[in-house]
Design a protein around this motif. Structure first.
Motif, PDB file in Angstrom:
ATOM      1  N   VAL A 117       0.944  -1.187   0.222  1.00  0.00           N
ATOM      2  CA  VAL A 117       0.163   0.045   0.049  1.00  0.00           C
ATOM      3  C   VAL A 117       0.817   1.052   0.253  1.00  0.00           C
ATOM      4  O   VAL A 117       0.373   2.477  -0.516  1.00  0.00           O
ATOM      5  CB  VAL A 117      -1.263   0.157   1.048  1.00  0.00           C
ATOM      6  CG1 VAL A 117      -1.164   1.301   1.396  1.00  0.00           C
ATOM      7  CG2 VAL A 117      -1.920  -0.846   1.178  1.00  0.00           C
ATOM      8  N   LEU A 118       1.828   1.493   1.060  1.00  0.00           N
ATOM      9  CA  LEU A 118       2.714   2.173   0.689  1.00  0.00           C
ATOM     10  C   LEU A 118       3.904   2.566  -0.407  1.00  0.00           C
ATOM     11  O   LEU A 118       3.962   3.752  -0.251  1.00  0.00           O
ATOM     12  CB  LEU A 118       4.087   2.110   2.301  1.00  0.00           C
ATOM     13  CG  LEU A 118       3.041   2.689   3.247  1.00  0.00           C
ATOM     14  CD1 LEU A 118       4.633   1.755   4.744  1.00  0.00           C
ATOM     15  CD2 LEU A 118       2.422   3.632   3.462  1.00  0.00           C
ATOM     16  N   ILE A 119       3.987   1.221  -1.014  1.00  0.00           N
ATOM     17  CA  ILE A 119       4.307   1.518  -2.283  1.00  0.00           C
ATOM     18  C   ILE A 119       3.877   2.087  -3.233  1.00  0.00           C
ATOM     19  O   ILE A 119       2.590   1.490  -3.901  1.00  0.00           O
ATOM     20  CB  ILE A 119       5.400   0.168  -3.027  1.00  0.00           C
ATOM     21  CG1 ILE A 119       6.558  -0.389  -1.589  1.00  0.00           C
ATOM     22  CG2 ILE A 119       5.588   0.877  -4.128  1.00  0.00           C
ATOM     23  CD1 ILE A 119       7.619   0.600  -1.912  1.00  0.00           C
ATOM     24  N   PRO A 120       3.798   3.432  -4.339  1.00  0.00           N
ATOM     25  CA  PRO A 120       2.964   3.859  -5.320  1.00  0.00           C
ATOM     26  C   PRO A 120       2.856   3.220  -6.526  1.00  0.00           C
ATOM     27  O   PRO A 120       4.160   1.960  -6.935  1.00  0.00           O
ATOM     28  CB  PRO A 120       3.766   5.029  -5.813  1.00  0.00           C
ATOM     29  CG  PRO A 120       5.038   5.412  -5.188  1.00  0.00           C
ATOM     30  CD  PRO A 120       5.374   4.521  -4.054  1.00  0.00           C
ATOM     31  N   GLY A 121       1.976   2.837  -6.819  1.00  0.00           N
ATOM     32  CA  GLY A 121       1.829   1.858  -7.696  1.00  0.00           C
ATOM     33  C   GLY A 121       1.399   0.461  -7.629  1.00  0.00           C
ATOM     34  O   GLY A 121       1.465  -0.486  -8.493  1.00  0.00           O
ATOM     35  N   SER A 122       1.460  -0.403  -6.660  1.00  0.00           N
ATOM     36  CA  SER A 122       1.467  -0.973  -6.258  1.00  0.00           C
ATOM     37  C   SER A 122      -0.261  -1.633  -5.240  1.00  0.00           C
ATOM     38  O   SER A 122      -0.248  -2.704  -4.832  1.00  0.00           O
ATOM     39  CB  SER A 122       2.432  -1.703  -5.247  1.00  0.00           C
ATOM     40  OG  SER A 122       3.505  -1.626  -5.643  1.00  0.00           O
ATOM     41  N   ARG A 123      -0.810  -0.746  -6.031  1.00  0.00           N
ATOM     42  CA  ARG A 123      -2.719  -1.236  -4.612  1.00  0.00           C
ATOM     43  C   ARG A 123      -2.623  -2.256  -5.212  1.00  0.00           C
ATOM     44  O   ARG A 123      -3.291  -3.239  -4.324  1.00  0.00           O
ATOM     45  CB  ARG A 123      -2.691   0.330  -5.467  1.00  0.00           C
ATOM     46  CG  ARG A 123      -2.604   0.908  -4.877  1.00  0.00           C
ATOM     47  CD  ARG A 123      -3.213   2.024  -3.875  1.00  0.00           C
ATOM     48  NE  ARG A 123      -3.325   3.763  -3.461  1.00  0.00           N
ATOM     49  CZ  ARG A 123      -2.301   3.983  -2.340  1.00  0.00           C
ATOM     50  NH1 ARG A 123      -2.251   3.106  -1.319  1.00  0.00           N
ATOM     51  NH2 ARG A 123      -1.991   4.944  -2.096  1.00  0.00           N
ATOM     52  N   LEU A 124      -3.183  -2.955  -6.799  1.00  0.00           N
ATOM     53  CA  LEU A 124      -3.424  -4.243  -6.491  1.00  0.00           C
ATOM     54  C   LEU A 124      -2.942  -5.143  -5.947  1.00  0.00           C
ATOM     55  O   LEU A 124      -3.589  -6.329  -6.257  1.00  0.00           O
ATOM     56  CB  LEU A 124      -3.241  -4.476  -8.494  1.00  0.00           C
ATOM     57  CG  LEU A 124      -3.568  -5.364  -9.113  1.00  0.00           C
ATOM     58  CD1 LEU A 124      -5.453  -5.619  -8.210  1.00  0.00           C
ATOM     59  CD2 LEU A 124      -3.844  -5.452 -10.843  1.00  0.00           C
TER      60      LEU A 124
END
Length: 91
Positions: free
Chosen positions: A45-52
């Motif tokens: 969640v904290l890494i941008p672009g890794s929500r999937l």
């Protein structure tokens, strides 16, 4: 850090540790496995672009909870916890 690097550095090792903790029927290890899965989800969640990716790992945690992986079965005993008789050479 992009999504692939996050999976290589955090995702795969985290999932391997979680799987190792879920082997067996120990409640304490299952809780530790859920904590590891939560940490992996939080890192995604904290890494941008890794929500999937966070959703995929979170779905794994939801499935494990849904199947009752963190609960113990009162009727089930490991072979060393409950023995009816002992086998010895004396008979």
């Amino acid at each position: 850090m992009d999504t692939l690097q996050t999976w290589i550095v955090i995702g795969v090792p985290g999932l391997l540790v979680a799987v190792a903790l879920f082997i067996g029927r120990s409640t304490k290890r299952a809780v530790a496995g859920f904590v590891v899965l939560a940490a992996v989800v939080l890192s995604f969640v904290l890494i941008p672009g890794s929500r999937l990716s966070a959703a995929a790992v979170g779905l794994l945690a939801v499935l494990l909870v849904g199947t009752g992986r963190g609960q113990t079965d009162a009727k089930h005993h490991e072979h060393h916890e409950h023995r009816e008789r002992f086998t010895t050479t004396a008979g």
